[in-house]
Design a protein around this motif. Structure first.
Motif, short mmCIF file in Angstrom:
data_model
loop_
_atom_site.label_atom_id
_atom_site.label_comp_id
_atom_site.label_asym_id
_atom_site.label_seq_id
_atom_site.Cartn_x
_atom_site.Cartn_y
_atom_site.Cartn_z
N SER A 162 -5.68 -1.36 2.92
CA SER A 162 -6.48 -0.35 2.20
C SER A 162 -7.45 -0.75 1.17
O SER A 162 -7.00 -1.60 0.34
CB SER A 162 -5.38 0.90 1.63
OG SER A 162 -4.43 0.08 0.52
N LYS A 163 -8.55 -0.10 1.07
CA LYS A 163 -9.45 -0.68 0.06
C LYS A 163 -9.08 -0.41 -1.44
O LYS A 163 -9.71 -1.06 -2.14
CB LYS A 163 -11.10 0.50 0.35
CG LYS A 163 -11.35 0.10 1.74
CD LYS A 163 -12.71 0.60 1.85
CE LYS A 163 -13.64 0.39 2.96
NZ LYS A 163 -14.91 0.99 3.21
N ASP A 164 -8.12 0.43 -1.71
CA ASP A 164 -7.84 0.56 -2.93
C ASP A 164 -6.78 -0.81 -3.47
O ASP A 164 -6.61 -0.89 -4.79
CB ASP A 164 -6.78 1.74 -3.25
CG ASP A 164 -5.59 1.76 -2.41
OD1 ASP A 164 -5.82 1.29 -1.43
OD2 ASP A 164 -4.60 2.07 -2.93
N ARG A 165 -6.50 -1.61 -2.68
CA ARG A 165 -5.85 -2.77 -3.09
C ARG A 165 -6.83 -4.12 -3.14
O ARG A 165 -6.17 -5.12 -3.20
CB ARG A 165 -4.64 -3.07 -1.86
CG ARG A 165 -3.69 -2.02 -1.86
CD ARG A 165 -2.56 -2.03 -0.63
NE ARG A 165 -2.09 -3.43 -0.45
CZ ARG A 165 -1.78 -3.77 0.71
NH1 ARG A 165 -1.95 -2.98 1.87
NH2 ARG A 165 -1.06 -4.68 0.93
N HIS A 167 -9.80 -5.93 -4.52
CA HIS A 167 -10.61 -5.90 -5.69
C HIS A 167 -11.67 -7.07 -5.74
O HIS A 167 -11.36 -8.04 -5.93
CB HIS A 167 -9.96 -6.00 -7.02
CG HIS A 167 -8.75 -5.08 -7.17
ND1 HIS A 167 -9.03 -3.67 -7.64
CD2 HIS A 167 -7.64 -4.92 -6.92
CE1 HIS A 167 -8.03 -2.84 -7.41
NE2 HIS A 167 -6.93 -3.67 -6.83
N GLU A 358 -3.36 -1.52 -13.22
CA GLU A 358 -2.35 -1.52 -11.88
C GLU A 358 -1.00 -1.45 -12.47
O GLU A 358 -0.17 -0.84 -11.71
CB GLU A 358 -2.84 -2.57 -10.75
CG GLU A 358 -4.14 -2.57 -10.39
CD GLU A 358 -4.23 -1.50 -9.06
OE1 GLU A 358 -2.96 -0.63 -8.84
OE2 GLU A 358 -5.26 -1.29 -8.61
#
Length: 360
Positions: A162-165, A167, A358
């Protein structure tokens, strides 16, 4: 206080962790434990990096040493598991794609400790390389991915991350290079062989596909010697490769073998070279930033941005590809290249900032 384990095991890891250590040290909400797995134990392959890059002495040395891939993996996992069971941390941060990277990621996850992978998502597609297996395994159990390129982002997204993981932060190896550019040190071979800027070629070979096949190695070395316009070929030799070259009796007037060089010495040579010939991935990133022509003797690369944007060209492993590449170099037609996005010396700070958020 957030407690982070920073794992370093082999030569490329040390350049990659230095900026992260510096960034975390500057914060008051995080602390780290530097763990040297002992995967590389030669002084120039390991020890001198701590001194030259101002990395603190490791808090723990697992002393894994040599052996086969499986033996090394097992030794690292056993050592790290014992440590975590006695003194757990909040996060295991691994860098790159060496055995230590994979072994510590597996160990941490099995003890329910989250994993961050710096240089996540890079792929060569070549499963014959141990590094590719290490990347695939590590990325399959990583919580936080820190990437060097848009290509790596796309690879991870395509595999279901998923894109939120993910960076996109840049390249910590380039942080280290930019920080130390003014501190590069002239190696002894410079004066011993009367080397001059732009009038020699640096080479490194260590991959089994190149150095274990006797005929291939002989042909490659012959092509390099014969097509280098008489320029010195300076070859800092990995101990394992040195034995093979010696056994094969590969020598030439313009071929200069040296011991493995320290980080500051090696990059001094690279920064003033006419070109670099290598089968290493990391060196192609450094030559891209320094604007030095680079020829990679491999059929694939996990760092495509060094080709699409940088100064690197993939020649493959056919020795016959060397002559036309050298002709291109000496005719002045080599591409100039540009520096990839976010390779700006601030990656370590970005990683520390994201981790604080995070893990808060």
């Amino acid at each position: 206080m957030i407690n982070i384990d920073i794992i370093a095991g082999a030569r490329p890891n040390f350049m990659k962790v230095a900026p992260i250590i510096e960034a975390i040290s500057a914060r008051d909400d995080m602390d780290f434990r530097l763990i040297h797995t002992g995967q590389h134990y030669d002084k120039n392959m390991s020890g001198s990096f701590f001194e030259q890059l101002n990395i603190p002495e490791p808090d723990v040395n697992l002393g894994a040493g040599g052996g086969t891939q499986a033996e090394q993996t097992a030794a690292i996992m056993i050592g790290y598991e014992k440590l975590l069971m006695q003194q757990p941390s909040d996060l295991c941060l691994v860098v790159g794609d060496v055995t230590s990277t994979m072994a510590c990621a597996i160990t941490a996850q099995k003890l329910h400790i989250k994993v961050a992978h710096v240089e996540g998502g890079i792929r060569s597609g070549d499963w014959t390389m141990p590094e590719e297996i290490n990347r695939l395994v590590t990325d399959s159990i990583t919580n936080y991915f820190f990437t060097t390129s848009a290509t790596a982002n796309e690879t991870l997204a395509a595999s279901g991350v998923s894109k939120d993981r993910i960076h996109f932060v840049g390249n910590t190896m380039i942080d280290t290079l930019l920080k130390n550019k003014s501190r590069l040190m002239k190696p002894a071979v410079w004066d011993e062989k009367n080397l001059k800027e732009g009038e020699y070629i640096v080479m490194t070979l260590h991959r089994p596909a190149n150095v274990d096949e006797e005929d291939t190695l002989k042909s490659m070395m012959s092509e390099l010697v014969n097509n280098s316009n008489g320029l010195p070929l300076v070859f800092p030799v990995h101990p394992r490769t040195a034995k093979i070259l010696k056994d094969l009796g590969i020598e030439a007037d313009n071929l200069i073998y040296t011991e493995p060089l320290s980080y500051l010495e090696f990059n001094y040579l690279v920064s003033k070279a006419k070109a670099v010939v290598t089968d290493s991935g990391g060196i192609t990133e450094e030559t891209t930033v320094m604007g030095i022509p680079c020829m990679t003797l491999r059929n694939n690369t996990e760092r495509p941005e060094t080709i699409t944007q940088g100064t690197n060209e993939l020649l493959g492993v056919n020795p016959k590809a060397i002559a036309p590449a050298m002709k291109k170099l000496f005719s002045g037609d080599w591409k100039k290249g540009s520096i990839p996005e976010l390779w700006d010396g601030k990656t370590g700070e970005r990683i520390a900032t994201i981790l604080a958020k995070e893990l808060a």
